[in-house]
Design a protein around this motif. Structure first.
Motif, mmCIF file in Angstrom:
data_model
loop_
_atom_site.group_PDB
_atom_site.id
_atom_site.type_symbol
_atom_site.label_atom_id
_atom_site.label_comp_id
_atom_site.label_asym_id
_atom_site.label_seq_id
_atom_site.Cartn_x
_atom_site.Cartn_y
_atom_site.Cartn_z
ATOM 1 N N ASP A 89 4.023 7.323 2.343
ATOM 2 C CA ASP A 89 4.137 6.215 3.284
ATOM 3 C C ASP A 89 3.830 4.930 2.536
ATOM 4 O O ASP A 89 2.872 4.868 1.756
ATOM 5 C CB ASP A 89 3.159 6.391 4.449
ATOM 6 N N TYR A 90 4.658 3.915 2.761
ATOM 7 C CA TYR A 90 4.460 2.595 2.161
ATOM 8 C C TYR A 90 4.278 1.582 3.277
ATOM 9 O O TYR A 90 4.940 1.661 4.308
ATOM 10 C CB TYR A 90 5.671 2.183 1.316
ATOM 11 N N GLU A 91 3.379 0.628 3.062
ATOM 12 C CA GLU A 91 3.185 -0.497 3.966
ATOM 13 C C GLU A 91 3.207 -1.767 3.133
ATOM 14 O O GLU A 91 2.481 -1.874 2.140
ATOM 15 C CB GLU A 91 1.845 -0.410 4.689
ATOM 16 N N ILE A 92 4.041 -2.697 3.552
ATOM 17 C CA ILE A 92 4.090 -4.004 2.907
ATOM 18 C C ILE A 92 3.545 -5.000 3.917
ATOM 19 O O ILE A 92 4.221 -5.345 4.889
ATOM 20 C CB ILE A 92 5.515 -4.368 2.464
ATOM 21 N N LYS B 69 0.844 -1.199 0.000
ATOM 22 C CA LYS B 69 0.000 0.000 0.000
ATOM 23 C C LYS B 69 0.873 1.240 0.000
ATOM 24 O O LYS B 69 1.971 1.236 0.552
ATOM 25 C CB LYS B 69 -0.906 0.016 1.235
ATOM 26 N N ARG B 70 0.342 2.313 -0.586
ATOM 27 C CA ARG B 70 1.080 3.571 -0.668
ATOM 28 C C ARG B 70 0.137 4.707 -0.293
ATOM 29 O O ARG B 70 -0.993 4.777 -0.769
ATOM 30 C CB ARG B 70 1.630 3.693 -2.076
ATOM 31 N N GLY B 71 0.638 5.616 0.554
ATOM 32 C CA GLY B 71 -0.151 6.758 0.995
ATOM 33 C C GLY B 71 -0.043 7.943 0.048
ATOM 34 O O GLY B 71 0.648 7.902 -0.975
ATOM 35 N N ASP B 72 -0.724 9.003 0.406
ATOM 36 C CA ASP B 72 -0.729 10.232 -0.389
ATOM 37 C C ASP B 72 0.627 10.930 -0.317
ATOM 38 O O ASP B 72 1.327 10.845 0.695
ATOM 39 C CB ASP B 72 -1.814 11.182 0.109
ATOM 40 N N PRO B 73 0.994 11.656 -1.377
ATOM 41 C CA PRO B 73 2.284 12.374 -1.369
ATOM 42 C C PRO B 73 2.266 13.541 -0.388
ATOM 43 O O PRO B 73 1.233 14.152 -0.137
ATOM 44 C CB PRO B 73 2.423 12.859 -2.814
ATOM 45 N N ALA C 209 9.097 6.808 1.654
ATOM 46 C CA ALA C 209 10.055 6.800 0.538
ATOM 47 C C ALA C 209 9.578 7.769 -0.534
ATOM 48 O O ALA C 209 8.390 8.099 -0.611
ATOM 49 C CB ALA C 209 10.195 5.394 -0.051
ATOM 50 N N SER C 210 10.524 8.194 -1.368
ATOM 51 C CA SER C 210 10.177 9.112 -2.453
ATOM 52 C C SER C 210 9.714 8.375 -3.702
ATOM 53 O O SER C 210 9.245 8.994 -4.648
ATOM 54 C CB SER C 210 11.359 10.015 -2.792
ATOM 55 N N GLY C 211 9.837 7.079 -3.724
ATOM 56 C CA GLY C 211 9.396 6.292 -4.871
ATOM 57 C C GLY C 211 10.169 4.991 -4.952
ATOM 58 O O GLY C 211 10.951 4.660 -4.064
ATOM 59 N N PHE C 212 9.950 4.257 -6.037
ATOM 60 C CA PHE C 212 10.626 2.971 -6.209
ATOM 61 C C PHE C 212 10.907 2.709 -7.672
ATOM 62 O O PHE C 212 10.335 3.325 -8.568
ATOM 63 C CB PHE C 212 9.793 1.826 -5.621
ATOM 64 N N GLU C 213 11.794 1.750 -7.880
ATOM 65 C CA GLU C 213 12.052 1.159 -9.183
ATOM 66 C C GLU C 213 12.045 -0.347 -8.994
ATOM 67 O O GLU C 213 12.606 -0.847 -8.019
ATOM 68 C CB GLU C 213 13.408 1.585 -9.745
#
Length: 139
Positions: free
Chosen positions: A103-106, A87-91, A117-121
Protein backbone atom coordinates in the motif's frame (compact mmCIF):
# COMPACT_ATOMS: atom_id res chain seq x y z
CA UNK A 1 26.22 16.67 -8.78
CA UNK A 2 25.51 13.57 -10.86
CA UNK A 3 23.01 10.87 -9.90
CA UNK A 4 21.98 7.55 -11.39
CA UNK A 5 19.22 7.72 -13.98
CA UNK A 6 16.90 5.01 -12.64
CA UNK A 7 15.70 4.61 -9.06
CA UNK A 8 13.40 1.77 -7.96
CA UNK A 9 11.50 0.52 -4.93
CA UNK A 10 14.79 -1.11 -3.83
CA UNK A 11 16.05 2.48 -3.25
CA UNK A 12 12.98 3.55 -1.23
CA UNK A 13 14.82 3.91 2.09
CA UNK A 14 17.39 6.25 0.48
CA UNK A 15 14.76 8.47 -1.10
CA UNK A 16 12.48 11.21 0.17
CA UNK A 17 9.81 13.14 -1.70
CA UNK A 18 9.11 15.95 0.79
CA UNK A 19 8.31 19.22 -1.04
CA UNK A 20 8.57 17.61 -4.50
CA UNK A 21 6.12 19.26 -6.90
CA UNK A 22 3.69 17.14 -8.93
CA UNK A 23 3.05 18.57 -12.40
CA UNK A 24 0.95 15.85 -13.96
CA UNK A 25 -0.83 12.66 -13.01
CA UNK A 26 -1.61 9.95 -15.53
CA UNK A 27 -4.18 7.76 -13.88
CA UNK A 28 -3.91 3.97 -13.93
CA UNK A 29 -4.00 2.88 -17.57
CA UNK A 30 -4.72 -0.44 -19.30
CA UNK A 31 -1.34 -1.68 -18.07
CA UNK A 32 -2.21 -0.65 -14.49
CA UNK A 33 0.50 2.04 -14.29
CA UNK A 34 0.15 5.29 -12.37
CA UNK A 35 2.56 7.99 -13.58
CA UNK A 36 3.51 11.21 -11.83
CA UNK A 37 5.63 13.94 -13.43
CA UNK A 38 7.56 15.53 -10.56
CA UNK A 39 10.49 17.75 -9.72
CA UNK A 40 12.58 15.59 -7.39
CA UNK A 41 14.81 17.31 -4.85
CA UNK A 42 18.05 15.35 -4.70
CA UNK A 43 19.80 17.59 -2.18
CA UNK A 44 18.89 20.30 0.29
CA UNK A 45 22.09 22.31 0.77
CA UNK A 46 22.25 24.78 3.68
CA UNK A 47 24.29 27.85 2.78
CA UNK A 48 26.44 29.85 5.25
CA UNK A 49 23.79 32.60 5.46
CA UNK A 50 21.21 30.04 6.65
CA UNK A 51 19.29 29.90 3.38
CA UNK A 52 19.02 26.77 1.24
CA UNK A 53 19.94 25.79 -2.27
CA UNK A 54 18.08 22.85 -3.80
CA UNK A 55 19.41 20.40 -6.39
CA UNK A 56 16.37 19.49 -8.49
CA UNK A 57 15.71 17.24 -11.46
CA UNK A 58 12.54 16.63 -13.50
CA UNK A 59 11.53 12.97 -13.09
CA UNK A 60 8.88 10.47 -14.07
CA UNK A 61 7.67 8.33 -11.17
CA UNK A 62 5.79 5.22 -12.38
CA UNK A 63 4.01 2.75 -10.10
CA UNK A 64 3.30 -0.75 -11.48
CA UNK A 65 0.28 -3.06 -11.06
CA UNK A 66 -1.82 -0.33 -9.44
CA UNK A 67 -5.14 -1.19 -7.82
CA UNK A 68 -7.44 0.27 -5.17
CA UNK A 69 -6.69 3.80 -6.39
CA UNK A 70 -8.21 6.63 -4.33
CA UNK A 71 -7.52 10.35 -4.53
CA UNK A 72 -8.87 13.40 -2.77
CA UNK A 73 -7.35 16.75 -3.71
CA UNK A 74 -8.67 20.24 -3.03
CA UNK A 75 -6.63 22.93 -4.77
CA UNK A 76 -8.21 25.70 -2.68
CA UNK A 77 -6.58 29.00 -3.65
CA UNK A 78 -3.73 27.79 -5.86
CA UNK A 79 -3.29 25.18 -8.55
CA UNK A 80 -0.11 23.49 -7.36
CA UNK A 81 0.44 20.16 -5.66
CA UNK A 82 3.43 19.26 -3.49
CA UNK A 83 4.25 15.94 -1.84
CA UNK A 84 4.62 16.12 1.92
CA UNK A 85 5.39 12.42 2.40
CA UNK A 86 5.30 9.19 0.42
CA UNK A 87 4.63 6.18 2.65
CA UNK A 88 4.75 2.49 1.79
CA UNK A 89 3.20 -0.43 3.68
CA UNK A 90 4.42 -3.96 4.25
CA UNK A 91 4.49 -6.41 1.31
CA UNK A 92 1.63 -8.84 0.80
CA UNK A 93 0.62 -11.22 -2.00
CA UNK A 94 -1.91 -10.00 -4.55
CA UNK A 95 -5.33 -11.71 -4.48
CA UNK A 96 -4.27 -14.22 -7.14
CA UNK A 97 -0.69 -14.51 -5.90
CA UNK A 98 0.84 -13.25 -9.15
CA UNK A 99 2.71 -10.27 -7.65
CA UNK A 100 3.64 -8.84 -4.28
CA UNK A 101 1.81 -5.61 -3.45
CA UNK A 102 2.34 -2.79 -1.00
CA UNK A 103 0.00 0.00 0.00
CA UNK A 104 1.28 3.46 -0.92
CA UNK A 105 0.06 6.80 0.43
CA UNK A 106 1.13 10.11 -1.03
CA UNK A 107 0.27 12.85 1.45
CA UNK A 108 0.18 16.19 -0.34
CA UNK A 109 -0.24 19.76 0.79
CA UNK A 110 -3.75 19.76 -0.70
CA UNK A 111 -4.88 16.17 -0.29
CA UNK A 112 -3.99 12.52 -0.46
CA UNK A 113 -3.48 9.80 -3.08
CA UNK A 114 -3.60 6.14 -1.99
CA UNK A 115 -3.28 2.86 -3.89
CA UNK A 116 -1.70 -0.57 -3.93
CA UNK A 117 1.21 -1.29 -6.31
CA UNK A 118 3.90 -3.88 -6.89
CA UNK A 119 6.64 -1.25 -6.97
CA UNK A 120 7.88 1.83 -8.79
CA UNK A 121 10.56 3.23 -11.03
CA UNK A 122 11.69 6.83 -10.96
CA UNK A 123 13.58 7.94 -14.04
CA UNK A 124 15.36 11.28 -14.16
CA UNK A 125 14.96 13.33 -17.33
CA UNK A 126 18.10 15.40 -16.76
CA UNK A 127 20.78 15.62 -14.11
CA UNK A 128 19.94 17.78 -11.06
CA UNK A 129 20.81 21.44 -11.20
CA UNK A 130 21.14 23.87 -8.33
CA UNK A 131 18.35 26.36 -7.74
CA UNK A 132 18.27 29.26 -5.33
CA UNK A 133 15.54 29.20 -2.73
CA UNK A 134 13.08 27.63 -5.21
CA UNK A 135 12.28 23.95 -4.71
CA UNK A 136 10.84 23.31 -8.16
CA UNK A 137 11.68 24.11 -11.76
CA UNK A 138 8.44 26.05 -12.33
CA UNK A 139 7.57 24.24 -15.53
Amino acid sequence: MEVKELWTDADFDQMGWHDCRIYAVRFPDSEHRLTLDIDYIFRWEKLPDGSFRFWVSPCELVFRNVSDFKAGVDFKDYMQLFIMELKRGDPRPSPYGQVTLRDYEIDCDNGRIAFAASGFEQRIREQPRPLGPEQDLGR
